[in-house]
Design a protein around this motif. Structure first.
Motif, PDB file in Angstrom:
ATOM      1  N   LEU A 136      35.566 -24.793 -10.219  1.00 11.12           N
ATOM      2  CA  LEU A 136      34.191 -25.315 -10.211  1.00 11.12           C
ATOM      3  C   LEU A 136      33.674 -25.567  -8.795  1.00 11.12           C
ATOM      4  CD1 LEU A 136      34.663 -27.911 -13.099  1.00 11.12           C
ATOM      5  CD2 LEU A 136      33.505 -25.705 -13.267  1.00 11.12           C
ATOM      6  N   SER A 137      34.420 -25.068  -7.800  1.00 15.07           N
ATOM      7  CA  SER A 137      34.055 -25.407  -6.413  1.00 15.07           C
ATOM      8  C   SER A 137      32.678 -24.857  -6.044  1.00 15.07           C
ATOM      9  CB  SER A 137      35.107 -24.909  -5.434  1.00 15.07           C
ATOM     10  OG  SER A 137      35.174 -23.504  -5.509  1.00 15.07           O
ATOM     11  N   VAL A 138      32.381 -23.618  -6.467  1.00 16.58           N
ATOM     12  CA  VAL A 138      31.002 -23.144  -6.300  1.00 16.58           C
ATOM     13  C   VAL A 138      30.442 -22.858  -7.692  1.00 16.58           C
ATOM     14  CG1 VAL A 138      31.121 -22.132  -3.987  1.00 16.58           C
ATOM     15  CG2 VAL A 138      31.818 -20.778  -5.943  1.00 16.58           C
ATOM     16  N   TYR A 139      29.129 -22.925  -7.799  1.00 20.60           N
ATOM     17  CA  TYR A 139      28.502 -22.768  -9.107  1.00 20.60           C
ATOM     18  C   TYR A 139      28.687 -21.357  -9.658  1.00 20.60           C
ATOM     19  CZ  TYR A 139      25.044 -22.183 -12.728  1.00 20.60           C
ATOM     20  OH  TYR A 139      24.436 -21.890 -13.922  1.00 20.60           O
ATOM     21  N   ARG A 140      29.172 -21.304 -10.880  1.00 20.55           N
ATOM     22  CA  ARG A 140      29.145 -20.049 -11.620  1.00 20.55           C
ATOM     23  C   ARG A 140      28.705 -20.379 -13.042  1.00 20.55           C
ATOM     24  NH1 ARG A 140      34.743 -17.393 -10.774  1.00 20.55           N
ATOM     25  NH2 ARG A 140      35.315 -19.573 -10.515  1.00 20.55           N
ATOM     26  N   THR A 141      27.801 -19.554 -13.562  1.00 21.30           N
ATOM     27  CA  THR A 141      27.167 -19.856 -14.845  1.00 21.30           C
ATOM     28  C   THR A 141      28.197 -20.118 -15.941  1.00 21.30           C
ATOM     29  OG1 THR A 141      25.458 -18.303 -14.159  1.00 21.30           O
ATOM     30  CG2 THR A 141      25.408 -19.015 -16.445  1.00 21.30           C
ATOM     31  N   ASP A 142      29.156 -19.193 -16.092  1.00 17.31           N
ATOM     32  CA  ASP A 142      30.114 -19.319 -17.194  1.00 17.31           C
ATOM     33  C   ASP A 142      30.913 -20.622 -17.111  1.00 17.31           C
ATOM     34  OD1 ASP A 142      29.430 -16.903 -18.296  1.00 17.31           O
ATOM     35  OD2 ASP A 142      31.019 -15.780 -17.298  1.00 17.31           O
ATOM     36  N   ALA A 143      31.390 -20.903 -15.890  1.00 21.32           N
ATOM     37  CA  ALA A 143      32.277 -22.051 -15.732  1.00 21.32           C
ATOM     38  C   ALA A 143      31.543 -23.358 -16.019  1.00 21.32           C
ATOM     39  CB  ALA A 143      32.839 -22.058 -14.311  1.00 21.32           C
ATOM     40  N   TYR A 144      30.380 -23.531 -15.405  1.00 18.30           N
ATOM     41  CA  TYR A 144      29.631 -24.776 -15.583  1.00 18.30           C
ATOM     42  C   TYR A 144      29.125 -24.909 -17.024  1.00 18.30           C
ATOM     43  CZ  TYR A 144      29.567 -26.381 -10.700  1.00 18.30           C
ATOM     44  OH  TYR A 144      29.902 -26.877  -9.463  1.00 18.30           O
ATOM     45  N   THR A 145      28.682 -23.773 -17.606  1.00 20.20           N
ATOM     46  CA  THR A 145      28.163 -23.848 -18.984  1.00 20.20           C
ATOM     47  C   THR A 145      29.277 -24.279 -19.926  1.00 20.20           C
ATOM     48  OG1 THR A 145      26.617 -22.077 -18.491  1.00 20.20           O
ATOM     49  CG2 THR A 145      26.973 -22.539 -20.795  1.00 20.20           C
ATOM     50  N   LYS A 146      30.471 -23.743 -19.708  1.00 19.85           N
ATOM     51  CA  LYS A 146      31.585 -24.072 -20.613  1.00 19.85           C
ATOM     52  C   LYS A 146      31.920 -25.568 -20.520  1.00 19.85           C
ATOM     53  CE  LYS A 146      36.284 -22.673 -21.856  1.00 19.85           C
ATOM     54  NZ  LYS A 146      37.024 -23.914 -21.779  1.00 19.85           N
ATOM     55  N   VAL A 147      32.095 -26.025 -19.280  1.00 18.85           N
ATOM     56  CA  VAL A 147      32.552 -27.404 -19.091  1.00 18.85           C
ATOM     57  C   VAL A 147      31.492 -28.409 -19.580  1.00 18.85           C
ATOM     58  CG1 VAL A 147      33.079 -29.090 -17.290  1.00 18.85           C
ATOM     59  CG2 VAL A 147      34.100 -26.815 -17.207  1.00 18.85           C
ATOM     60  N   ILE A 148      30.259 -28.197 -19.147  1.00 16.71           N
ATOM     61  CA  ILE A 148      29.215 -29.173 -19.524  1.00 16.71           C
ATOM     62  C   ILE A 148      28.874 -29.030 -21.003  1.00 16.71           C
ATOM     63  CG2 ILE A 148      26.898 -30.046 -19.010  1.00 16.71           C
ATOM     64  CD1 ILE A 148      27.274 -29.021 -16.159  1.00 16.71           C
ATOM     65  N   GLY A 149      28.873 -27.771 -21.489  1.00 19.40           N
ATOM     66  CA  GLY A 149      28.593 -27.541 -22.918  1.00 19.40           C
ATOM     67  C   GLY A 149      29.608 -28.280 -23.794  1.00 19.40           C
ATOM     68  N   GLU A 150      30.883 -28.201 -23.415  1.00 21.60           N
ATOM     69  CA  GLU A 150      31.918 -28.891 -24.203  1.00 21.60           C
ATOM     70  C   GLU A 150      31.729 -30.410 -24.132  1.00 21.60           C
ATOM     71  OE1 GLU A 150      35.398 -25.474 -23.726  1.00 21.60           O
ATOM     72  OE2 GLU A 150      35.610 -27.350 -22.611  1.00 21.60           O
ATOM     73  N   ALA A 151      31.333 -30.885 -22.939  1.00 22.13           N
ATOM     74  CA  ALA A 151      31.131 -32.337 -22.796  1.00 22.13           C
ATOM     75  C   ALA A 151      29.951 -32.799 -23.649  1.00 22.13           C
ATOM     76  CB  ALA A 151      30.892 -32.679 -21.327  1.00 22.13           C
ATOM     77  N   ILE A 152      28.904 -31.980 -23.689  1.00 16.68           N
ATOM     78  CA  ILE A 152      27.730 -32.352 -24.511  1.00 16.68           C
ATOM     79  C   ILE A 152      28.144 -32.411 -25.983  1.00 16.68           C
ATOM     80  CG2 ILE A 152      25.475 -31.524 -25.348  1.00 16.68           C
ATOM     81  CD1 ILE A 152      24.909 -30.500 -22.507  1.00 16.68           C
ATOM     82  N   GLU A 153      28.932 -31.424 -26.381  1.00 13.13           N
ATOM     83  CA  GLU A 153      29.371 -31.389 -27.784  1.00 13.13           C
ATOM     84  C   GLU A 153      30.210 -32.624 -28.134  1.00 13.13           C
ATOM     85  OE1 GLU A 153      30.592 -27.369 -28.759  1.00 13.13           O
ATOM     86  OE2 GLU A 153      31.858 -28.266 -30.316  1.00 13.13           O
ATOM     87  N   LYS A 154      31.038 -33.035 -27.176  1.00 12.60           N
ATOM     88  CA  LYS A 154      31.933 -34.164 -27.448  1.00 12.60           C
ATOM     89  C   LYS A 154      31.212 -35.509 -27.375  1.00 12.60           C
ATOM     90  CE  LYS A 154      36.372 -36.034 -26.004  1.00 12.60           C
ATOM     91  NZ  LYS A 154      37.499 -35.911 -25.092  1.00 12.60           N
ATOM     92  N   TYR A 155      30.410 -35.699 -26.311  1.00 10.98           N
ATOM     93  CA  TYR A 155      29.836 -37.035 -26.076  1.00 10.98           C
ATOM     94  C   TYR A 155      28.403 -37.181 -26.575  1.00 10.98           C
ATOM     95  CZ  TYR A 155      34.026 -37.644 -23.267  1.00 10.98           C
ATOM     96  OH  TYR A 155      35.336 -37.737 -22.854  1.00 10.98           O
ATOM     97  N   LYS A 156      27.770 -36.092 -26.946  1.00  5.82           N
ATOM     98  CA  LYS A 156      26.460 -36.110 -27.601  1.00  5.82           C
ATOM     99  C   LYS A 156      25.370 -36.941 -26.894  1.00  5.82           C
ATOM    100  CE  LYS A 156      28.220 -35.147 -32.228  1.00  5.82           C
ATOM    101  NZ  LYS A 156      28.816 -33.956 -31.736  1.00  5.82           N
ATOM    102  N   PRO A 157      24.933 -36.501 -25.717  1.00  8.55           N
ATOM    103  CA  PRO A 157      23.815 -37.211 -25.079  1.00  8.55           C
ATOM    104  C   PRO A 157      22.496 -36.917 -25.787  1.00  8.55           C
ATOM    105  CG  PRO A 157      24.403 -35.253 -23.828  1.00  8.55           C
ATOM    106  CD  PRO A 157      25.404 -35.349 -24.937  1.00  8.55           C
ATOM    107  N   GLU A 158      21.587 -37.893 -25.680  1.00  9.14           N
ATOM    108  CA  GLU A 158      20.287 -37.745 -26.345  1.00  9.14           C
ATOM    109  C   GLU A 158      19.328 -36.922 -25.474  1.00  9.14           C
ATOM    110  OE1 GLU A 158      18.980 -41.653 -27.180  1.00  9.14           O
ATOM    111  OE2 GLU A 158      17.173 -41.013 -28.239  1.00  9.14           O
TER     112      GLU A 158
END
Ligand code: FAD
Ligand code: SF4
Ligand code: SF4
Length: 396
Positions: A136-158
């Protein structure tokens, strides 16, 4: 609504294929098949002579929106430095979170970035979700989407807010699709509807000629990208602390489809309009590119920078990086001088939140005077030298 072919009725005449404006229908043998390009326009329903295509009511997929809480800010960092827009999002996020009585969280991705969590806390984050991994050292679409997408699914922000930077504009839509929700891009205003607590997201529409307020009633999170320079930065308070929640990050082969081979920094002009406290901006009233030299004298005298209208950029007088407005940079300096700028709505969209606006224009009915705190009707080639002269005198 969805559109489907009734197999039993299709006679294989191909009329629908020829009439679909989106090339969404193909023939499999003698059967018409509707593909993914279908926009559900309905043209084929009317065209089929055999009544073999019908519109069907699709079950409305609504998420259990009550399970979602918290306002998240994507803490975009580059080279382990938090981007200025993040501080603006934390300022705005704090207001939204307080209004709906929830917590303000930051999502931080990078490599060895844990230290930045303290900065995010100082700017108001109650909690920091931290994804620290060398991939995650530099931005890449796949990497950031996966990590943040999984976090959104788990923690469910409004609510999830991202800066409308190059990265935010790439990541936001990917996350929204991933989470099956909507995204309002390039917002210039956010507020909570006091009636139902939903997020009202305002952005310019139709070339900036009107402002549209958009809501996301049935899906969560409510996601927006927000233009840098529009919102007030959060105040720093180093005594504040945040809970740090480490995200579980792991990648399988094939999760990240791109490799960064090299980063080539642009060596051209770099202007930081968003941070400038004084901006002296010029438009077509300059008459030619050399006019910017005069503006530069005033800007240098006041410790500021020059900027421009889009028309001056289009005329080839100055680089696009100087453009203020809807399709340029949004600025919020202490003083904005608009010199020979008419005040088109698309220009105003990028500077009308400046603390003080001084307009210099030959035409006393130019729209810029409607937003100006101080208006000077006159030729800028006379007015600016006169201002410089006065500044010299007062400097003694
Ligand atoms: P003009 O409108 O030509 O105004 C020149 C002004 O200079 C006039 O008011 C005139 O009275 C005055 N003047 C002339 N000579 C002198 C003098 N000697 N001294 C003093 N005053 C003088 N525009 C932007 O700026 N930023 C954007 O991001 C942007 N995005 C756009 C996006 C879309 C989708 C569209 C459709 C347009 C966009 N525009 C944008 C263009 C915008 O609509 C205007 O065309 C543009 O802002 C006009 O630039 P201007 O004020 O320099 O020129
Ligand atoms: Fe079949 Fe109707 Fe299409 Fe003809 S127009 S191929 S009958 S679906
Ligand atoms: Fe094509 Fe419109 Fe029919 Fe979809 S509904 S297949 S887009 S004609």
């Amino acid at each position: 609504m969805a559109v489907r072919v009734i197999k039993e009725k299709c006679a294989g005449c191909t009329k629908c294929v020829r009439n679909c404006p989106f090339d969404a229908i193909s023939m499999e043998g003698r059967l018409a098949v509707i593909g993914q390009a279908c926009t559900e326009c309905g043209a084929c329903v009317d065209v089929c002579p055999f009544g073999a295509i019908e519109k069907t009511a699709e079950e409305k997929k609504t998420a259990d929106i009550s399970a979602y809480s918290g306002v998240w800010v994507f803490a975009e960092q580059r080279e382990n430095r938090i981007m200025p827009v993040v501080l603006e999002l934390l300022g705005e996020g704090r207001k939204l979170a307080d209004e709906i009585g929830t917590e303000l969280c930051a999502v931080l991705c990078g490599d060895h970035v844990e230290k930045l969590a303290e900065e995010l806390a100082a700017y108001g984050a109650d909690k920091v979700y931290l994804a620290d991994h060398k991939e995650l050292s530099v931005y890449r679409t796949d990497a950031y989407t996966k990590v943040i997408g999984e976090a959104i699914e788990k923690y469910k922000p409004e609510i999830v807010l991202l800066g409308a930077t190059h990265i935010g504009r790439d990541l936001g839509p990917c996350l929204a699709v991933n989470c099956g929700t909507g995204l309002t891009a390039d917002c210039t205003g956010l507020e909570i509807d006091p009636e139902d607590g939903k997020l009202k997201q305002t952005r310019p529409a139709f070339g900036g000629n009107l402002m549209a307020t958009i809501i996301c009633p049935d899906h969560r999170p409510q996601m927006s990208t927000v233009r840098p320079g529009v919102m007030q930065k959060a105040e720093r308070d180093d005594s504040r602390k945040a809970e740090v929640v480490k995200l579980d990050v792991h990648f399988e082969d094939g999760d990240i489809r791109t490799k960064v081979l090299d980063i080539v920094k642009k060596t051209g002009e770099m202007v930081s309009l968003t941070d400038a406290e004084v901006i002296v901006s010029g438009g077509m009233g300059l008459g030619n590119a050399d006019g910017f030299q005069l503006l530069k004298k005033l800007a240098d005298r006041l410790g500021g920078t020059i900027a421009s209208s889009r028309a001056a950029v289009d005329a080839g007088w100055i680089d696009h990086s100087y453009q203020v407005g809807q399709t340029g940079t949004t600025v919020k300096p202490k003083i904005y001088f608009a010199c020979g700028i008419s005040g088109a709505i698309q220009h105003l969209a990028g500077m009308q939140n400046s603390d003080y606006i001084v307009a210099i224009n030959k035409n006393e009915s130019a729209p810029i005077f409607e937003v100006a705190d101080y208006g000077i009707v006159g030729d800028l080639y006379q007015v600016i030298p006169a201002i410089l002269e006065e500044l010299d005198k007062s400097a003694g």
